[in-house]
Design a protein around this motif. Sequence first.
Motif, mmCIF file in Angstrom:
data_model
loop_
_atom_site.group_PDB
_atom_site.id
_atom_site.type_symbol
_atom_site.label_atom_id
_atom_site.label_comp_id
_atom_site.label_asym_id
_atom_site.label_seq_id
_atom_site.Cartn_x
_atom_site.Cartn_y
_atom_site.Cartn_z
ATOM 1 N N PHE A 174 9.203 1.055 -7.896
ATOM 2 C CA PHE A 174 8.451 1.374 -6.684
ATOM 3 C C PHE A 174 7.195 2.175 -7.014
ATOM 4 C CE2 PHE A 174 7.830 4.868 -3.533
ATOM 5 C CZ PHE A 174 7.139 4.124 -2.606
ATOM 6 N N LEU A 175 7.321 3.183 -7.901
ATOM 7 C CA LEU A 175 6.149 3.981 -8.274
ATOM 8 C C LEU A 175 5.097 3.122 -8.967
ATOM 9 C CD1 LEU A 175 7.751 7.314 -9.561
ATOM 10 C CD2 LEU A 175 6.820 6.799 -7.311
ATOM 11 N N ALA A 176 5.566 2.202 -9.821
ATOM 12 C CA ALA A 176 4.612 1.307 -10.481
ATOM 13 C C ALA A 176 3.908 0.415 -9.467
ATOM 14 C CB ALA A 176 5.343 0.454 -11.525
ATOM 15 N N SER A 177 4.634 -0.023 -8.443
ATOM 16 C CA SER A 177 4.025 -0.892 -7.424
ATOM 17 C C SER A 177 2.965 -0.138 -6.624
ATOM 18 C CB SER A 177 5.096 -1.453 -6.492
ATOM 19 O OG SER A 177 5.607 -0.455 -5.618
ATOM 20 N N THR A 178 3.177 1.165 -6.388
ATOM 21 C CA THR A 178 2.167 1.929 -5.648
ATOM 22 C C THR A 178 0.884 2.059 -6.463
ATOM 23 O OG1 THR A 178 3.013 4.066 -6.462
ATOM 24 C CG2 THR A 178 3.915 3.231 -4.384
ATOM 25 N N ARG A 179 1.018 2.131 -7.785
ATOM 26 C CA ARG A 179 -0.183 2.202 -8.628
ATOM 27 C C ARG A 179 -0.945 0.878 -8.585
ATOM 28 N NH1 ARG A 179 0.848 5.984 -13.932
ATOM 29 N NH2 ARG A 179 1.775 7.752 -12.817
ATOM 30 N N VAL A 180 -0.202 -0.222 -8.551
ATOM 31 C CA VAL A 180 -0.855 -1.527 -8.432
ATOM 32 C C VAL A 180 -1.568 -1.628 -7.090
ATOM 33 C CG1 VAL A 180 -0.469 -4.013 -8.300
ATOM 34 C CG2 VAL A 180 0.760 -2.658 -10.006
ATOM 35 N N LEU A 181 -0.895 -1.192 -6.018
ATOM 36 C CA LEU A 181 -1.517 -1.234 -4.696
ATOM 37 C C LEU A 181 -2.757 -0.335 -4.630
ATOM 38 C CD1 LEU A 181 1.543 -1.206 -2.259
ATOM 39 C CD2 LEU A 181 0.004 -3.106 -2.766
ATOM 40 N N SER A 182 -2.720 0.789 -5.349
ATOM 41 C CA SER A 182 -3.896 1.671 -5.341
ATOM 42 C C SER A 182 -5.087 0.989 -6.007
ATOM 43 C CB SER A 182 -3.575 2.992 -6.044
ATOM 44 O OG SER A 182 -3.487 2.826 -7.448
ATOM 45 N N LEU A 183 -4.831 0.180 -7.042
ATOM 46 C CA LEU A 183 -5.917 -0.571 -7.666
ATOM 47 C C LEU A 183 -6.463 -1.634 -6.720
ATOM 48 C CD1 LEU A 183 -4.680 -1.084 -11.350
ATOM 49 C CD2 LEU A 183 -6.568 0.348 -10.576
ATOM 50 N N VAL A 184 -5.549 -2.309 -5.990
ATOM 51 C CA VAL A 184 -5.982 -3.320 -5.023
ATOM 52 C C VAL A 184 -6.836 -2.675 -3.933
ATOM 53 C CG1 VAL A 184 -5.189 -4.965 -3.285
ATOM 54 C CG2 VAL A 184 -3.994 -4.811 -5.483
ATOM 55 N N GLU A 185 -6.353 -1.560 -3.401
ATOM 56 C CA GLU A 185 -7.121 -0.867 -2.367
ATOM 57 C C GLU A 185 -8.454 -0.372 -2.927
ATOM 58 O OE1 GLU A 185 -8.185 1.178 1.227
ATOM 59 O OE2 GLU A 185 -6.933 -0.567 0.733
ATOM 60 N N GLY A 186 -8.443 0.055 -4.179
ATOM 61 C CA GLY A 186 -9.685 0.504 -4.804
ATOM 62 C C GLY A 186 -10.721 -0.604 -4.892
ATOM 63 N N ARG A 187 -10.279 -1.818 -5.201
ATOM 64 C CA ARG A 187 -11.221 -2.936 -5.256
ATOM 65 C C ARG A 187 -11.775 -3.232 -3.863
ATOM 66 N NH1 ARG A 187 -13.420 -2.318 -8.393
ATOM 67 N NH2 ARG A 187 -14.374 -4.369 -8.555
ATOM 68 N N ILE A 188 -10.920 -3.154 -2.836
ATOM 69 C CA ILE A 188 -11.388 -3.382 -1.465
ATOM 70 C C ILE A 188 -12.422 -2.331 -1.077
ATOM 71 C CG2 ILE A 188 -10.696 -3.447 0.963
ATOM 72 C CD1 ILE A 188 -7.973 -4.496 0.059
ATOM 73 N N VAL A 189 -12.116 -1.068 -1.386
ATOM 74 C CA VAL A 189 -13.028 0.030 -1.041
ATOM 75 C C VAL A 189 -14.350 -0.116 -1.781
ATOM 76 C CG1 VAL A 189 -13.377 2.525 -1.286
ATOM 77 C CG2 VAL A 189 -11.209 1.649 -0.397
ATOM 78 N N GLU A 190 -14.289 -0.467 -3.069
ATOM 79 C CA GLU A 190 -15.537 -0.567 -3.838
ATOM 80 C C GLU A 190 -16.397 -1.718 -3.345
ATOM 81 O OE1 GLU A 190 -17.135 -0.835 -8.457
ATOM 82 O OE2 GLU A 190 -15.040 -0.352 -8.030
ATOM 83 N N VAL A 191 -15.778 -2.876 -3.072
ATOM 84 C CA VAL A 191 -16.549 -4.042 -2.651
ATOM 85 C C VAL A 191 -17.124 -3.848 -1.251
ATOM 86 C CG1 VAL A 191 -16.386 -6.487 -2.054
ATOM 87 C CG2 VAL A 191 -15.337 -5.653 -4.158
ATOM 88 N N MET A 192 -16.322 -3.321 -0.328
ATOM 89 C CA MET A 192 -16.748 -3.244 1.068
ATOM 90 C C MET A 192 -17.516 -1.965 1.391
ATOM 91 S SD MET A 192 -13.653 -4.863 3.298
ATOM 92 C CE MET A 192 -13.159 -6.569 3.071
#
Length: 297
Positions: free
Chosen positions: A151-169
């Motif tokens: 679960f902790l590893a999945s939250t780190r993956v989700l943080s990277l996904v959200e980071g890409r959304i934030v950077e692009v948008m």
Amino acid sequence: MNRPMPRSINEYLEQLREALRGQDPALIQDALYDAEDHLRAEFAENPGIPAEELLARIAGSYGDPDEVAEIYRDKEIVVNQALRPPLPPAPRSALARFFGVAADPRAWAAMFYMLLALPTGIFYFTWTVTGLSLSLGLGILIFGLPLALLFLASTRVLSLVEGRIVEVMLGERMPRRPQYAQRDQPLLERVKGMFTDPRTWSTMFYMVLMLPLGIIYFTVLITVLSLGLGLALNPLIYPFTGLGLINFDDQVYMAPLWLQPFQVLFGIALLFGLMHLARGVGRLQGAIAKQLLVQAG
């Protein structure tokens, strides 16, 4: 700056971190991950060579920490210039600045982010609360710890996904690599590090926070957008649809004819004001994401 030759991977990474001090934390995280990945690969391919000798060779090919830091700083400038949208000409009057927001791509992207924030916020909240509940509830069982680590590893993956959304948008620089792992540490130390790392808990807090923020962003966007469009277009669509400004109990209410031009202007002003608001929300959300999701430099 002349530094002593690093004698281990961790020393190399610490020197690289020091050489990048003051840079964007997202850039530092990316540089540390890339360097560790390269160093570990070199050590795996040359197991019989002493660490100091191999690091000296790597410094000659990959670069010493100061050289690598300089390369990343230069590359960051080039990438930022390439990705930054062209700035429109600076408007001269306050009125031109108000309506000139329509030429800003970041304002449009921030409006789309406000729309997207509700479904992503629901997903992040559900994933975090469910994963945390299962991890705590099943912690006494033999498979509780592996589930918590997954679960902790999945939250780190989700943080990277959200980071890409934030950077692009939203245009806020976010990490493009995960946090480096110090893989020479014993497994138990690395597991302990996942639980004691403040970014683990700040990431989960961000995921939970996105639900109320997503509701606020979505509600404000839809409400102001609907109101602005309704006020601006009502005099035009009334002759064709019979829909008034207010429709209640088979009664249609319209503003007086002399007031309708002001109604249209107010609706248009609301729409442009929403774009200014969205741009401000984008800056705020980018700052929140940088604070909670990025490893401190």
